[in-house]
Design a protein around this motif. Structure first.
Motif, PDB file in Angstrom:
ATOM      1  N   CYS A  72      -1.914  56.627 -10.781  1.00  0.00           N
ATOM      2  CA  CYS A  72      -0.823  55.934 -10.098  1.00  0.00           C
ATOM      3  C   CYS A  72       0.523  56.178 -10.773  1.00  0.00           C
ATOM      4  N   GLN A  74       0.903  55.736 -14.040  1.00  0.00           N
ATOM      5  CA  GLN A  74       0.995  54.721 -15.095  1.00  0.00           C
ATOM      6  C   GLN A  74       1.328  55.276 -16.474  1.00  0.00           C
ATOM      7  N   GLN A 105      -2.875  49.404 -13.910  1.00  0.00           N
ATOM      8  CA  GLN A 105      -2.514  50.790 -13.587  1.00  0.00           C
ATOM      9  C   GLN A 105      -0.997  50.961 -13.625  1.00  0.00           C
ATOM     10  N   HIS A 106      -0.379  50.281 -14.553  1.00  0.00           N
ATOM     11  CA  HIS A 106       1.063  50.394 -14.755  1.00  0.00           C
ATOM     12  C   HIS A 106       1.373  50.145 -16.224  1.00  0.00           C
ATOM     13  N   ARG A 121       1.613  51.836 -10.675  1.00  0.00           N
ATOM     14  CA  ARG A 121       1.191  51.249  -9.402  1.00  0.00           C
ATOM     15  C   ARG A 121       2.240  50.276  -8.864  1.00  0.00           C
ATOM     16  N   ASN A 136       3.717  54.281  -5.413  1.00  0.00           N
ATOM     17  CA  ASN A 136       3.527  54.356  -6.859  1.00  0.00           C
ATOM     18  C   ASN A 136       4.677  55.125  -7.510  1.00  0.00           C
ATOM     19  N   SER A 161      -2.249  43.396 -12.201  1.00  0.00           N
ATOM     20  CA  SER A 161      -1.244  43.733 -11.180  1.00  0.00           C
ATOM     21  C   SER A 161      -0.055  42.782 -11.191  1.00  0.00           C
TER      22      SER A 161
END
Length: 207
Positions: A72, A74, A105-106, A121, A136, A161
């Motif tokens: 993503c 990240q 995912q970040h 993400r 993304n 998230s």
């Protein structure tokens, strides 16, 4: 499902699940490394971070090193895929970093100037870049909300998230996924930019 440890001289060991490269080296067919193993190919690191399946750290020159999944964006790399070997992220080392943390995912960076940067993400507002940003992010972007509102951030935190920020004037802001009320805003609605958690207004928060 992986663990990292930093030694006194900045060396890094990792172990656990490594199928997406998040350990910083190739793993056996089982994708599991059950004992600590040193991560090679990096200078001494003085700060580590880890997300669900990506990892990294900050060296003494201000460079951000990353390894693992960039599915993503990240890791702040322009190409998606898995990176089992440590790689330099596309971060400008002239921007001094105070803290760097991994979400699901970040990844978030807090600069010494009190700015917050993000990559990865964007679904559910995870990046905090506004409702118009749903794709993304494959490169580092500054969350403009804080600067536009005259706010300097002193602490950051990340979940899978969602994220939190504590400003210099002790106000708490949250943004991102809110399906179970994790933003503390009294509802279950995702937020696409930082939103103040009013409950903490006037309360002394340490981080």
């Amino acid at each position: 499902d992986h663990t990292m440890v930093r030694g006194a001289s900045g060396q890094v060991w990792s172990w656990g699940l490594g199928g997406n490269g998040q350990l910083g080296y190739d793993v056996p067919e089982s994708q599991i490394q059950p004992t600590p193993r040193i991560v090679e190919g990096i200078p001494p690191l003085f700060k580590l971070f880890a997300g669900s399946d990506h990892s990294g750290g900050l060296d003494g020159e201000g460079n951000v090193w990353v390894w693992g999944s960039n599915s993503c964006g990240q890791m702040g790399l322009s190409e998606t895929g898995n990176y089992a070997q440590p790689t330099l992220s596309n971060w400008n080392p002239q921007i001094a970093i105070q803290d760097i943390i991994g979400g699901g995912q970040h990844t978030l960076i807090l600069t010494k100037e009190g700015e917050v940067w993000v990559t990865g993400r964007a679904e559910e507002g995870t990046c905090g870049l506004g409702a118009e940003v749903r794709e993304n992010q494959m490169e580092w972007k500054k969350i403009e909300f804080f600067g536009k509102n005259g706010l300097n951030v002193k602490h950051i935190a990340a979940g899978f998230s969602h994220n939190l920020a504590l400003t210099e004037d002790d106000r708490v802001f949250s943004w991102g996924g809110n399906s179970v009320g994790q933003l503390g805003l009294g509802d279950e609605i995702d937020r696409y930019e930082p939103t103040e958690v009013e409950y903490f207004r006037g309360r002394l928060i340490k981080g």
